[in-house]
Design an enzyme around this catalytic site. Structure first.
Site, PDB file in Angstrom:
ATOM      1  N   GLU A 169       0.550  -1.179  -0.159  1.00 63.66           N
ATOM      2  CA  GLU A 169      -0.135   0.060   0.388  1.00 63.66           C
ATOM      3  C   GLU A 169       0.580   1.192  -0.081  1.00 63.66           C
ATOM      4  O   GLU A 169       1.282   1.466   0.783  1.00 63.66           O
ATOM      5  CB  GLU A 169      -1.417   0.527   0.974  1.00 63.66           C
ATOM      6  N   GLU A 219      -6.019  -7.480  -0.812  1.00 61.36           N
ATOM      7  CA  GLU A 219      -6.434  -7.259   1.000  1.00 61.36           C
ATOM      8  C   GLU A 219      -7.672  -6.524   1.328  1.00 61.36           C
ATOM      9  O   GLU A 219      -7.760  -5.862   0.469  1.00 61.36           O
ATOM     10  CB  GLU A 219      -5.226  -6.200   1.892  1.00 61.36           C
TER      11      GLU A 219
HETATM   12  C1  IDC Z   1      -2.344  -3.305  11.265  1.00 57.72           C
HETATM   13  C2  IDC Z   1      -2.690  -4.666  12.068  1.00 57.72           C
HETATM   14  C3  IDC Z   1      -2.540  -4.633  12.576  1.00 57.72           C
HETATM   15  C4  IDC Z   1      -0.884  -3.906  12.301  1.00 57.72           C
HETATM   16  C5  IDC Z   1      -0.739  -3.034  11.982  1.00 57.72           C
HETATM   17  C6  IDC Z   1       0.366  -2.459  11.825  1.00 57.72           C
HETATM   18  O1  IDC Z   1      -3.969  -5.515  11.621  1.00 57.72           O
HETATM   19  O2  IDC Z   1      -2.304  -5.491  14.123  1.00 57.72           O
HETATM   20  O3  IDC Z   1      -0.548  -3.572  13.601  1.00 57.72           O
HETATM   21  O4  IDC Z   1      -1.456  -3.176  10.033  1.00 57.72           O
HETATM   22  O5  IDC Z   1       0.329  -0.386  11.644  1.00 57.72           O
HETATM   23  C7  IDC Z   1      -3.796  -2.387   5.969  1.00 57.72           C
HETATM   24  C8  IDC Z   1      -2.969  -2.610   5.905  1.00 57.72           C
HETATM   25  C9  IDC Z   1      -2.587  -3.472   6.940  1.00 57.72           C
HETATM   26  C10 IDC Z   1      -3.240  -3.053   7.992  1.00 57.72           C
HETATM   27  C11 IDC Z   1      -4.665  -2.992   7.781  1.00 57.72           C
HETATM   28  C12 IDC Z   1      -5.480  -2.428   9.167  1.00 57.72           C
HETATM   29  O6  IDC Z   1      -2.058  -2.973   4.413  1.00 57.72           O
HETATM   30  O7  IDC Z   1      -0.680  -3.709   6.689  1.00 57.72           O
HETATM   31  O8  IDC Z   1      -2.662  -4.209   8.995  1.00 57.72           O
HETATM   32  N1  IDC Z   1      -4.546  -2.518   6.825  1.00 57.72           N
HETATM   33  O9  IDC Z   1      -5.187  -1.387   9.532  1.00 57.72           O
HETATM   34  N2  IDC Z   1      -4.659  -1.239   5.435  1.00 57.72           N
HETATM   35  C13 IDC Z   1      -5.835  -1.182   5.192  1.00 57.72           C
HETATM   36  C14 IDC Z   1      -5.944  -1.171   6.732  1.00 57.72           C
END
Ligand code: IDC
Length: 461
Positions: free
Chosen positions: A177, A265
């Protein structure tokens, strides 16, 4: 009258059952009934994917949708990269893809303090386990707080140089992302360096390219796609409680311009990965994606305490989690992929089975719903007589943990004693013929909490 019974008791992963006679316990997510179509079995061994127009197709040119789960960061949750679990997801959840998310910049990330060899080893194992399980694997270079993929372009080149090989079942997601001020032009500049590295090792696998603003601006990619390579797709990510019509319109726009889009995702909660689960918006997304035959992969495979995780924090099972281990997201995903509500099936055996005197009880909670703040459960029972002689009389005993009411029952008499419930035959199902069974015994219970269900010795009747 038969005196020895095989006894089936509630056996959820992690709970032991009462009684020394229990020698094996299994509990898994099983299908409620086989009524609806299931996706055709795909074998990925030699089935290379390609892109035709906007559509992902298999080697026969048929449209194919990949649906499955993304790991959480493999550096944080390596335990879920295991062969049994992948096989289980393939067999029981009908997944055909698993995404291996490797953070680049967060703690334990590939470009920060993570052990690069250990991370690559996990990626290679994941690729292998997916293949053995008959699934596609996505290698995800999971940039996030490093918002521009050019920040670690050299590491990315080295990584893909080492990991890519002439696979039929691997897709490469080169930047999860991009965000912050990263423009589509920045992403293109990065992609045009990484794609040739992958192509030198794997000439035709699908390469997934992220889009600006956390992989949402597929419209910008659609206006200026990458030229000169085949089998490139562009990612769109959504979290249903945050991203709605506006983002769906961007998707429609991109498709209209001929851009092949892949949802590598998504979550059904909000974009933090936590919070409210928006089933209504999730439903809108799924129906659009199904209509357009777009692949979609849910975030995330872990028991982290956040609503995007498909497992409850209490779940320690890493090979075949039971229904009781699934979070709301997990239950939603199971039902979506299999077209079945998750129900628990219980199969235990006693060790002191005596020849010719065996009855087996199988039971399920077929459905549950809420009424006046209490859970109402529909129990269904079958008793089989495995022996060569008829049996006469039977009794099922259910010990509840809380008070309960019986709302309905069929093909059974019942008696309540405090928190215990005794089920006994009606006239026409008292006798069970040799090798025969009695089926369609049911009760509807309001309240009751946890239940321990056993086939009991009948009264002398
Ligand atoms: C989130 C995880 C969380 C972790 C965080 C790290 O759920 O546990 O602490 O990242 O910064 C994304 C991302 C994905 C995110 C997820 C939810 O690709 O890494 O995971 N998310 O925030 N994009 C949109 C949402």
């Amino acid at each position: 009258m038969k005196k020895v019974f095989l006894c089936l008791v509630l056996a959820l992963a992690g709970c032991t059952t009462a009684g020394s006679s229990v020698v094996s316990e299994t509990s898994s997510v099983v299908e409620e009934e086989v009524t609806s179509e299931v996706p055709e079995e795909e074998t990925v061994q030699n089935n290379s994917l390609s892109v035709n127009g906007t559509q992902l197709v298999d080697q026969n040119g048929n449209a194919i949708q990949l649906r499955g789960i993304s790991t959480h960061g493999i550096g944080w949750f390596p335990q879920y990269v295991n062969a049994d679990l992948f096989q289980y997801f393939h067999d029981e959840w009908q997944m055909n893809v698993i995404r291996l998310a490797m953070y680049t910049a967060e703690s334990n990330g590939y470009c920060t303090d993570g052990d690069q060899e250990a991370l690559k080893d996990l990626v290679r194992k994941g690729i292998q386990y997916a293949k053995e399980a008959g699934m596609y694997a996505i290698v995800d270079w999971h940039i996030l707080s490093d918002n521009n993929p050019n920040m670690h372009v050299e590491e990315a080149k080295e990584f893909f140089q080492e990991i890519a090989a002439d696979y039929d079942h691997v897709l490469y997601e080169i930047c999860n992302e991009p965000n912050g001020n990263t423009s589509w032009q920045d992403i293109k500049t990065y992609a045009e360096q990484i794609i040739p590295v992958i192509r030198s090792k794997d000439p035709d696998s699908i390469i997934l390219v992220g889009t600006p603003n956390w992989s949402q601006y597929v419209n910008e990619a659609a206006d200026d796609p990458i030229k000169g390579y085949e089998n490139i797709m562009y990612t769109l990510h959504f979290y249903a409680a945050t991203h709605k019509d506006d983002l769906r319109q961007k998707l429609q726009y991109a498709l209209g311009k001929g851009l092949p889009v892949f949802v590598s995702e998504y979550g059904i909660c909000d974009a933090s990965g936590n919070g409210f689960i928006d089933s209504e918006e999730a439903e809108k997304w799924v129906s659009l994606l199904d209509r357009e035959k777009i692949s979609y992969i849910m975030w995330n495979l872990s028991n982290k305490d956040e609503s995007s995780s498909i497992l409850k924090p209490s779940c320690t099972n890493v090979t075949n989690p039971a229904v009781s281990d699934l979070s709301a997201s997990g239950q939603w995903l199971y039902e979506l992929l299999t077209n079945h509500k998750p129900v628990e099936e219980h199969t235990d055996k006693t060790e002191d089975i005596q020849e010719e005197s065996e009855s087996v009880l199988t039971w399920n909670i077929r459905d549950t719903w809420e009424e006046e703040g209490e859970t109402v459960s529909l129990y269904d029972f079958t008793i089989e007589n495995l022996s060569n002689d008829p049996t006469e009389g039977w009794q099922i005993k259910i010990q509840f943990s809380e008070d309960f009411d019986i709302k309905d029952s069929w093909n059974v008499e019942y008696e309540v004693q405090d928190k215990e419930l005794f089920l006994t035959p009606v006239e026409y199902n008292r006798e069970i013929t040799a090798k025969g069974s009695v089926k369609d015994i049911g009760i509807i219970v309001k309240g009751g909490g946890k239940s321990d269900v056993r086939l009991d010795e009948p009264y002398d009747n």
